[in-house]
Each structure stands twice: as structure tokens, then as C-alpha cells.
Design a protein around this motif. Structure first.
Motif, mmCIF file in Angstrom:
data_model
loop_
_atom_site.group_PDB
_atom_site.id
_atom_site.type_symbol
_atom_site.label_atom_id
_atom_site.label_comp_id
_atom_site.label_asym_id
_atom_site.label_seq_id
_atom_site.Cartn_x
_atom_site.Cartn_y
_atom_site.Cartn_z
ATOM 1 N N GLY A 1 -34.339 17.372 3.264
ATOM 2 C CA GLY A 1 -32.900 17.517 3.459
ATOM 3 C C GLY A 1 -32.137 16.659 2.462
ATOM 4 N N LEU A 2 -30.913 17.020 2.212
ATOM 5 C CA LEU A 2 -30.074 16.330 1.232
ATOM 6 C C LEU A 2 -28.946 15.598 1.955
ATOM 7 N N VAL A 3 -28.669 14.400 1.506
ATOM 8 C CA VAL A 3 -27.546 13.610 2.019
ATOM 9 C C VAL A 3 -26.700 13.176 0.833
ATOM 10 N N THR A 4 -25.427 13.549 0.864
ATOM 11 C CA THR A 4 -24.491 13.184 -0.196
ATOM 12 C C THR A 4 -23.447 12.241 0.375
ATOM 13 N N VAL A 5 -23.202 11.145 -0.318
ATOM 14 C CA VAL A 5 -22.208 10.157 0.106
ATOM 15 C C VAL A 5 -21.024 10.231 -0.852
ATOM 16 N N ALA A 6 -19.838 10.454 -0.297
ATOM 17 C CA ALA A 6 -18.613 10.490 -1.101
ATOM 18 C C ALA A 6 -17.721 9.331 -0.683
ATOM 19 N N ASP A 7 -17.512 8.394 -1.594
ATOM 20 C CA ASP A 7 -16.637 7.247 -1.334
ATOM 21 C C ASP A 7 -15.221 7.609 -1.771
ATOM 22 N N LEU A 8 -14.383 7.938 -0.802
ATOM 23 C CA LEU A 8 -13.014 8.362 -1.070
ATOM 24 C C LEU A 8 -12.095 7.148 -1.028
ATOM 25 N N SER A 9 -11.477 6.845 -2.129
ATOM 26 C CA SER A 9 -10.612 5.664 -2.201
ATOM 27 C C SER A 9 -9.143 6.020 -2.372
ATOM 28 N N VAL A 10 -8.854 7.221 -2.876
ATOM 29 C CA VAL A 10 -7.467 7.617 -3.149
ATOM 30 C C VAL A 10 -6.961 8.489 -1.997
ATOM 31 N N ILE A 11 -5.810 8.129 -1.450
ATOM 32 C CA ILE A 11 -5.173 8.943 -0.410
ATOM 33 C C ILE A 11 -4.172 9.869 -1.086
ATOM 34 N N PRO A 12 -4.390 11.175 -1.079
ATOM 35 C CA PRO A 12 -3.441 12.089 -1.719
ATOM 36 C C PRO A 12 -2.081 12.036 -1.036
#
Length: 388
Positions: free
Chosen positions: A87-98
């Protein structure tokens, strides 16, 4: 080419009785008609707030597809792991609030330059027909130029916007996960950044909203062009008809080129680069050998969070409730909780040694196997900590 089909499609945007009589069908939203919205996305579960969205929207599906194309990281120092169903696990670190309302802009590409080709061919065909004195074919080619040009201009006046709800004040971090088939995407960041993916939408705004009368008139013009071509072109000369077919072929070739463009990829680029402003270095993707490793790795990524939220995610992803599975789940959550309480940056993921007369009996070997999967996941988590 296909002016009548385009007229029927565009005509369904107009919402008065007059337009509904001419172009019957369900009145759709412009964003849905032009495939900027309208599809369903994966399930989303927030760990800290407890929010569960069974079906997200078009934006979440786009982001999930974007994560599928991210490269898988290699982890040389990770422990050897068994492989059953990777299985694949992707981590997205979102720092910008649109911003609550974003107005992205798509840069012009080679397609804008290539549009000159059918324009020049059609104008040249008009001149040839005028020189030959074939005013029947001349008028039809000119009508095609006017109808198509006016329609493209009117449809192109729409403004693409992105909107998402503003989070409540003092809302907890929006850390959560999107569940796909054999793939999990972990969203980490403030609530405003995460809900732009889970609740955001693309809109196509026109000044003529809500009736869209100008688009209705474009549909009538295209319908008239379609009918006039059938009646008038056969009245022209052979050379005029050849000129008409040449202009038709040039337009068909350009339309085929436009149809070959990956519109979804363009929209994903707009979402990631202009709305989320997400740097590729903030996306980390790992491949784990078993589902248990994938789930433990996801729990480690979602910590710190309250144990109740982690247990809810754990039971949702691994619904097994036998004695050995229940014990293993308790041990995993206990290890995570110990690391959260420890006043140190050192990560330790240690299970208590099994007693010689353990009550699990023959199931001890299964427990050891599950523990091995958890240790392998902890190795991948250590690699992620080094990256960030």
C-alpha cells in the motif's frame, strides 16, 4: 465542426422557458458542464475534530490523483518488511491557507498560437471564394468564422474561481486522511488549508448569471450555422465547396488537438500551484508491504492527536476485532502515547516483551508478525522525521 452538438450542450446552461423549449434537458452548472466540478472524491476522516466526510468532492479527487503521480521515496535504513498487499501512503504538509475566494489564471500555451492556423485558413478560403465569385460558399465560411468566434469569445468570458469555507476561529489542526484503494493520503496542516481540499470547489462565473442569455444566443447562432450549411453549400461551385472543406478540415484538426489536451492535468496544476501553492518537496510518498504497516505508519503521521481519534481511525481502517487484533491495537496505541508523553525528541517505538505463559497461546506467532509490521512502519516514520 459539431456546431449543432455544441449548441445543444451550451444551450442547457440557459434557464428560461424560452431556452428550455429550444434546448430541453437538465440545467447544469457551468463548472459541471465544462468538467471543473461534479465528480466524487474519497472518504475523509479528521483525527482531531472528528469530522468524517463519506464522499468528498471534485477537488479532493484531483488532489488524490496528483498524489498518485508523486515519486516513491526510497528508505535504505528501514527494517526488512514482509510483503502481502503493498500500500502507498502519501504525506502532504500544507502550510499555505488559500484565500476564501481565489481567482487562478492559466498561462497561455502553444494552443493559443496554433489557433492562428484555422483562422488564417478560413480567411484564405473566404478570399478564394470571393475571387471565384462563389458567394454561397463565401457566406457559409464567413458565417462559420463569425459563429465560432463569437461563441468562443462569449464562453471565454467566464471567470474561473476557487472557493472554500472559512474555518471557525481557534479550530484545531485539520490533520486527517483521504482513503483510496490501497492508498492513503495524509493531510497535515491548519484547518483552513485542509478544508480547501475537502470542501473546496471550482466555480465558473458569468456576468449573465443566472439566465445565461448570451450563451443561449450563441447556441442559436451555432444551430443556424449548422442548418444553413446543409442548404447553401450545395448551391456553390466545385472549387468553392473544396475551399469550404479545406476550412472545415483545418478547424477539425485544431479541435482534435484541443480534445487531446489533458484538461484534468491542467486543472490539477492550477489547484496545486496557484491555489494551494504546495511545493513538491512537501509531498512525501512511501510504499509499505502490508496493510497493517500502512495503517500504523498513518497513525504515527497523524500523532499528536488524542488516543480516541487515533483509535477511531485504527478501527475504521482495520476492523478486525479478534483477541489478538484487539491486543495488538492496544499495544500500538500505547506505544504511540508513550512517545507523545516523553519529553524528548528521540523517537522510540518499543513493545513490551511477551510473557512465557502468555494467554494468547497459539496466536502468539500472529501477534509477533503484526508487531513486526508495526516496527517496519516505525522505521519509515523515522525517515519521514528526518526529511521534515
Amino acid at each position: 465542426p459539431g456546431s449543432y452538438e455544441i449548441a445543444k450542450r451550451y444551450g442547457q446552461l440557459s434557464t428560461s422557458r424560452f431556452w428550455d423549449a429550444l434546448y430541453p434537458g437538465v440545467n447544469v452548472d457551468p463548472a459541471t458542464l465544462f468538467e471543473f466540478d461534479g465528480t466524487q472524491g474519497p472518504k475523509y476522516t479528521a483525527v482531531q475534530s472528528g469530522t468524517v466526510i463519506a464522499r468528498t468532492g471534485h477537488v479532493a479527487r484531483l488532489f488524490m490523483e496528483e498524489c498518485k503521480e508523486a515519486p516513491v521515496r526510497t528508505t535504505p535504513g528501514a527494517l526488512p518488511q514482509r510483503t502481502t498487499s503493498p500500500g502507498l501512503v502519501t504525506v502532504a504538509d500544507l502550510s499555505v491557507i488559500p484565500r476564501e475566494i481565489e481567482t487562478p489564471h492559466q498561462q497561455r500555451n502553444i494552443g493559443s498560437i496554433l489557433a492562428c492556423a484555422p483562422i488564417l485558413v478560413s480567411m484564405s478560403a473566404c478570399i478564394v471564394c470571393a475571387v471565384l465569385g462563389d458567394w454561397f460558399c463565401f457566406s457559409m465560411i464567413l458565417l462559420g468564422i463569425v459563429a465560432s468566434g463569437f461563441s468562443c469569445y462569449t464562453i471565454g468570458m467566464g471567470t474561473l474561481t476557487f472557493k472554500h469555507p472559512e474555518p471557525a476561529r481557534d479550530a484545531p489542526p485539520g490533520d486527517g486522511l483521504l482513503e483510496g484503494e490501497n492508498e492513503i493520503v495524509i493531510l497535515k496542516g491548519p484547518e483552513g488549508a485542509v478544508n480547501s481540499i475537502t470542501r473546496g470547489r471550482f466555480y465558473l462565473e458569468y456576468a449573465s448569471k443566472p439566465r445565461y442569455n448570451n450563451i443561449g444566443w450563441c447556441s442559436i447562432l451555432l444551430t443556424f450555422q449548422f442548418l444553413a450549411q446543409l442548404l447553401i453549400v450545395p448551391q456553390g461551385t466545385l472549387h468553392g465547396q473544396i475551399a469550404f472543406l479545406v476550412s472545415l478540415a483545418a478547424s477539425w484538426a485544431y479541435n482534435s488537438y484541443l480534445s487531446s489536451l489533458d484538461k484534468e492535468r491542467i486543472q490539477r496544476s492550477i489547484l496545486v500551484n496557484q491555489v494551494l501553492r504546495l511545493d513538491p518537496s512537501h509531498i512525501h510518498k512511501y510504499e509499505l508491504g502490508t496493510r497493517t504497516s500502512m495503517v500504523v505508519f498513518s497513525l504515527l503521521l497523524l500523532a499528536p492527536a488524542n488516543t480516541r481519534g487515533l483509535r477511531r481511525v485504527l478501527n475504521d481502517l482495520l476492523p478486525n476485532d479478534t483477541d489478538v487484533w484487539t491486543r495488538w491495537k492496544d499495544e500500538v496505541l500505547s506505544c504511540i502515547e508513550k512517545d507523545l508523553r516523553a519529553d524528548t525528541h528521540k523517537f522510540t517505538f518499543q513493545f513490551e516483551p511477551l510473557a512465557p505463559n502468555d494467554t494468547l497461546g497459539p496466536c502468539v506467532s500472529l501477534l509477533e508478525t503484526l508487531r513486526g509490521d508495526a516496527r517496519a512502519a516505525a522505521g519509515y516514520y523515522e525517515d519521514y522525521r528526518r526529511c521534515v
